[in-house]
Enzyme design. Structure first.
Site, PDB file in Angstrom:
ATOM      1  N   HIS A 149      -3.835   4.851  -7.549  1.00 31.25           N
ATOM      2  CA  HIS A 149      -2.160   5.134  -7.207  1.00 31.25           C
ATOM      3  C   HIS A 149      -1.877   4.663  -8.832  1.00 31.25           C
ATOM      4  O   HIS A 149      -2.097   5.078  -9.488  1.00 31.25           O
ATOM      5  CB  HIS A 149      -1.759   5.156  -5.616  1.00 31.25           C
ATOM      6  CG  HIS A 149      -2.188   4.695  -5.128  1.00 31.25           C
ATOM      7  ND1 HIS A 149      -2.217   5.949  -3.885  1.00 31.25           N
ATOM      8  CD2 HIS A 149      -3.299   4.385  -3.528  1.00 31.25           C
ATOM      9  CE1 HIS A 149      -2.834   5.817  -2.859  1.00 31.25           C
ATOM     10  NE2 HIS A 149      -3.429   5.137  -2.721  1.00 31.25           N
ATOM     11  N   GLU A 195       0.775  -1.031  -2.840  1.00 30.58           N
ATOM     12  CA  GLU A 195      -0.707  -0.767  -2.143  1.00 30.58           C
ATOM     13  C   GLU A 195      -0.960  -0.512  -4.319  1.00 30.58           C
ATOM     14  O   GLU A 195      -1.664  -1.109  -5.445  1.00 30.58           O
ATOM     15  CB  GLU A 195      -1.371   0.147  -2.563  1.00 30.58           C
ATOM     16  CG  GLU A 195      -2.834   0.475  -2.510  1.00 30.58           C
ATOM     17  CD  GLU A 195      -3.221   2.317  -1.765  1.00 30.58           C
ATOM     18  OE1 GLU A 195      -4.378   2.241  -1.929  1.00 30.58           O
ATOM     19  OE2 GLU A 195      -2.595   2.211  -0.964  1.00 30.58           O
ATOM     20  N   HIS A 247      -8.473   0.572  -3.528  1.00 30.54           N
ATOM     21  CA  HIS A 247      -7.549   0.821  -3.165  1.00 30.54           C
ATOM     22  C   HIS A 247      -7.059  -0.324  -1.521  1.00 30.54           C
ATOM     23  O   HIS A 247      -7.859  -1.134  -1.756  1.00 30.54           O
ATOM     24  CB  HIS A 247      -7.486   2.268  -1.926  1.00 30.54           C
ATOM     25  CG  HIS A 247      -8.053   3.233  -2.435  1.00 30.54           C
ATOM     26  ND1 HIS A 247      -6.256   4.019  -2.610  1.00 30.54           N
ATOM     27  CD2 HIS A 247      -8.779   3.868  -3.796  1.00 30.54           C
ATOM     28  CE1 HIS A 247      -7.141   5.232  -4.085  1.00 30.54           C
ATOM     29  NE2 HIS A 247      -8.177   4.854  -4.571  1.00 30.54           N
ATOM     30  N   GLU A 272     -11.297   0.331   0.401  1.00 35.32           N
ATOM     31  CA  GLU A 272     -10.123  -0.226   0.910  1.00 35.32           C
ATOM     32  C   GLU A 272     -10.274  -1.221   1.275  1.00 35.32           C
ATOM     33  O   GLU A 272     -11.050  -2.083   1.901  1.00 35.32           O
ATOM     34  CB  GLU A 272     -10.137   0.200   1.939  1.00 35.32           C
ATOM     35  CG  GLU A 272      -9.833   1.543   1.865  1.00 35.32           C
ATOM     36  CD  GLU A 272      -8.731   2.814   1.662  1.00 35.32           C
ATOM     37  OE1 GLU A 272      -7.089   1.829   1.419  1.00 35.32           O
ATOM     38  OE2 GLU A 272      -8.611   3.419   1.401  1.00 35.32           O
TER      39      GLU A 272
END
Length: 268
Positions: free
Chosen positions: A60, A97, A154, A233
């Site tokens: 992101h 995040e 992530h 993740e």
């Protein structure tokens, strides 16, 4: 620099930024196959990762939510299209995040460089006035420079009751996209899992079949890669317990140590 020269430089920078915004060009498109403007530390033969090239993809970008038209446009994703990017998730307290993975990734990159590796990041900022790069650019990052591996970092945002823990996503044997990298990518996933377990992080309780490794064919970051790659993740940001770890410098350092250990295991 003479005053006149300084004024000219400032004006040129402002014009370049305005042109990028008007053209819809990502403000953070310096992906891993480009030259990192920062000088690399001299490498010595004794460095265990000397000669290795590693791509770190901090997921992101902090400012993605301010550019909905740009991040929602479809891009190639490996036989289909997906939105350029997303905003990512946050803790219940609002810690993004994008910021979490940026902070962890910088620690990982610094440590790998200390070990002698050449490290490239897919973005070089974490700012509200930046967006991207798109997932197709992230997916291709490292291909042109023959990277040894790519690690996409992530964190999850599941609202499932009791959801916590990390999981590592690896590509399947899917021709013509990932058939050539699925085996080494699976080995990389196993190594990253081992590194995080060694730092006392538990595998996800809510996905990936309970063993911490998931296989997915819907992610451009994996599908467009020509080098071994995984997406990790690191935990569930909606878990209050994990959020406390993620928002602390000591907790982020633990995550970074686990990732560095996983990389070293993979590279042998």
């Amino acid at each position: 620099m003479p005053l006149r020269g300084a004024v000219v430089a400032v004006v040129a920078a402002l014009v370049a930024a305005l042109a990028a915004a008007l053209l819809g060009v990502s403000e953070d498109v310096a992906v891993a196959q480009t030259v990192d403007p920062r000088p690399l530390r001299p490498q010595v033969a004794a460095s265990p990762l000397a000669g290795r090239v590693i791509v770190i993809d901090p997921g992101h970008q902090l400012g993605n939510r301010h550019f909905p038209r740009r991040i929602n446009r479809p891009v190639p994703a490996g036989g289909f299209t997906k939105p350029c990017n997303t905003t990512g998730t946050t803790t219940n307290g609002g810690y993004p995040e994008a910021t979490f993975v940026w902070q962890v990734s910088r620690v990982v990159a610094a440590r790998l460089r200390e070990l002698g590796a050449t490290v490239r990041l897919t973005r070089h900022s974490n700012r509200q006035d930046r967006w991207g790069p798109c997932v197709d650019a992230r997916g291709r990052a490292g291909n042109a420079i023959g990277a040894d591996l790519k690690l996409s970092v992530h964190a999850d945002g599941s609202y499932a009751a009791g959801a916590r823990g990390f999981h590592v996503i690896t590509p399947p044997d899917r021709a013509p996209w990932t058939a050539d990298i699925h085996r080494p990518s699976r080995r990389l996933a196993t190594s990253v899992k081992a590194g995080l377990l060694a730092q006392r992080f538990g595998v996800a309780t809510y996905t990936a079949g309970g063993d911490g490794i998931d296989v997915r064919s819907d992610l451009a970051t994996l599908n467009l890669s020509d080098v071994p790659t995984v997406m990790v993740e690191l935990g569930n940001m909606r878990s209050a317990a994990e959020a406390r770890v993620m928002t602390s410098p000591a907790g982020r350092a633990r995550y970074a140590r686990g990732l560095v250990s996983g990389v070293r295991r993979f590279l042998g």
